[in-house]
Design an enzyme around this catalytic site. Sequence first.
Site, PDB file in Angstrom:
ATOM      1  N   ARG A 161       0.783  -1.383  -0.117  1.00 50.76           N
ATOM      2  CA  ARG A 161       0.053  -0.126  -0.037  1.00 50.76           C
ATOM      3  C   ARG A 161       1.132   1.206   0.048  1.00 50.76           C
ATOM      4  NH1 ARG A 161      -4.836  -2.043   4.180  1.00 50.76           N
ATOM      5  NH2 ARG A 161      -5.245  -3.802   2.902  1.00 50.76           N
ATOM      6  N   ARG A 192       2.425   1.603  10.464  1.00 51.51           N
ATOM      7  CA  ARG A 192       1.643   1.865   9.096  1.00 51.51           C
ATOM      8  C   ARG A 192       2.979   1.631   8.129  1.00 51.51           C
ATOM      9  NH1 ARG A 192      -2.788   4.413   7.335  1.00 51.51           N
ATOM     10  NH2 ARG A 192      -3.368   5.137   9.178  1.00 51.51           N
ATOM     11  N   GLU A 237      -5.902  -1.146  14.737  1.00 45.40           N
ATOM     12  CA  GLU A 237      -6.683  -1.925  13.763  1.00 45.40           C
ATOM     13  C   GLU A 237      -5.762  -2.978  13.160  1.00 45.40           C
ATOM     14  OE1 GLU A 237      -8.345   0.258  10.709  1.00 45.40           O
ATOM     15  OE2 GLU A 237      -8.705  -1.466   9.697  1.00 45.40           O
ATOM     16  N   SER A 246     -10.580  -5.834   9.530  1.00 51.35           N
ATOM     17  CA  SER A 246     -11.676  -5.160   9.131  1.00 51.35           C
ATOM     18  C   SER A 246     -12.394  -6.239   8.691  1.00 51.35           C
ATOM     19  CB  SER A 246     -11.458  -4.082   7.954  1.00 51.35           C
ATOM     20  OG  SER A 246     -12.366  -3.265   7.685  1.00 51.35           O
ATOM     21  N   ARG A 258       0.995  -4.976  13.259  1.00 55.32           N
ATOM     22  CA  ARG A 258       0.384  -4.418  14.204  1.00 55.32           C
ATOM     23  C   ARG A 258       0.270  -5.634  15.446  1.00 55.32           C
ATOM     24  NH1 ARG A 258      -4.003  -0.616  10.824  1.00 55.32           N
ATOM     25  NH2 ARG A 258      -2.421   0.585   9.962  1.00 55.32           N
TER      26      ARG A 258
END
Length: 413
Positions: free
Chosen positions: A250, A265, A337, A340, A379
Amino acid sequence: MRELARKKGIEVPIEEFLELDRTWRELLTEVEQCRAKLNTVSRQVGELMRSGDRPAADRMRAQASGLKQSIETIEESLRKKDEALRELELQFPNLPHDSVPEGDTEDRNQIVTEWGEKPTLAREPRPHWDIATELQLVDFARGAKVTGSGFLVFTGFGARLQRALINFMLDFQTKQNGYTEVYPPYVVNRKSLVGTGQLPKFQDDLYWLERDNLFLIPTAEVPVTNLHQDEILDGDDLPIRYAAFSGCFRREAGAAGSDTRGLLRVHQFDKVELVKFVRPETSYNELETLREDAESVLRALGLHYRVTLMCTGEMGFSNAKQYDLEVWAPGVEKYLEVSSVSNFTDFQARRANIRYRPGHGERPDFVHTLNASGVALPRLMAALLETYAQRDGSVAVPDALQPYMGCNVIPRP
RNA sequence: GGAGAGAUGGCUGAGUGGUCGAAAGCGCUCCCCUGCUAAGGGAGUAAGUGCCCAAAAGGCGCUUCCCGGGUUCGAAUCCCGGUCUCUCCGCCA
């Protein structure tokens, strides 16, 4: 529908679409009638030729030529309408489910459950980047040197922990939760990205291989969901459930500066992704079991987490309902997070043309697709390191991971 | 990267300009016969989609023989471009 889309903060060109669709249908009928006529005339030409009636055949031929002309004209405008229709269609977001709270800010999200408690630490909280650096698990500097910021080099026990987590999660999802393992390509074509909804809206977030016009996958969701692109699945085979490990890439365009420290990130990370294809009437139930499957990994690792139901304005373009799983990272004192969990209803199925046959001899209908991370690695690793940091600076390995790590502690070097 | 071969219905596989949505076989469904873990006989059996119908049933069309163009009144069949698969050569983790 307009109101529902507005809840997501998106205006939808619905009148334009309906009008266009109506004229498209009219034209289609018209052109098909012409074609029907042309077909009969052509057949007659053949018969006349065989009976030797040349003059009559030639007259029919002239008639057919005329028909051909008008068919071509109609086809041309039909094609234009179809294109415009398709373009409009891609602008339509998925619509939120009734149970989704309305709102466009974070505080409208609802915390649905929490599991476990914030751990009492053996020592003062330390951020994972300190721990990882001290134990030589991650080499941030060399990652940046070799590629750039946001790219990591895992070393020693760090690399092993990475591998252990992957194997643990894959085994867990396939053996305990009944998913079929898939290892997909990391590079996909444009059509697949349109199918799952990343394109055309989010092109800037993707790495693009210009020379071959292919893209690095931002998630295994893309190749795995598109596995059944343009297929009609047997209703008896549903639900289909896949667990896929892959790297994810990403660009994180525009995210500079926020939560970018350490493992929070990064541009490249690994993830085990869960994807389901289900009968429409079951999808909201399937969403709950999917959430359960994703959660079960965190529980097995003994990590405190919470589940958030995202409000209409905060969830994705493609989603009808979305939960986020956030794991507690005591070192940075934040919920991160890591998953999802989404029901896309028929949104992706329409775009990727994924259908199923409800019963024998019945007409195909769109499936519903769902996916969840099960879960994203960096994470998760951050939360693990911060949660299991010991007084002496080493990090304890949770029971479930020990067989995969081959040790019960990550020692100081 | 170079050379060649191929792609047809659930499967195997015929089909080189009109009656081919497509022979034959297998499979599948139903029926008959047989009374038995067999065999035989008959019928049926591609999909997608638009419209009509309240809906289903059904009807009228259209499209589809890898995909996209072209030639022709008419294409599975001829021409061009592409994709994929297989074989051989080269290169390579």
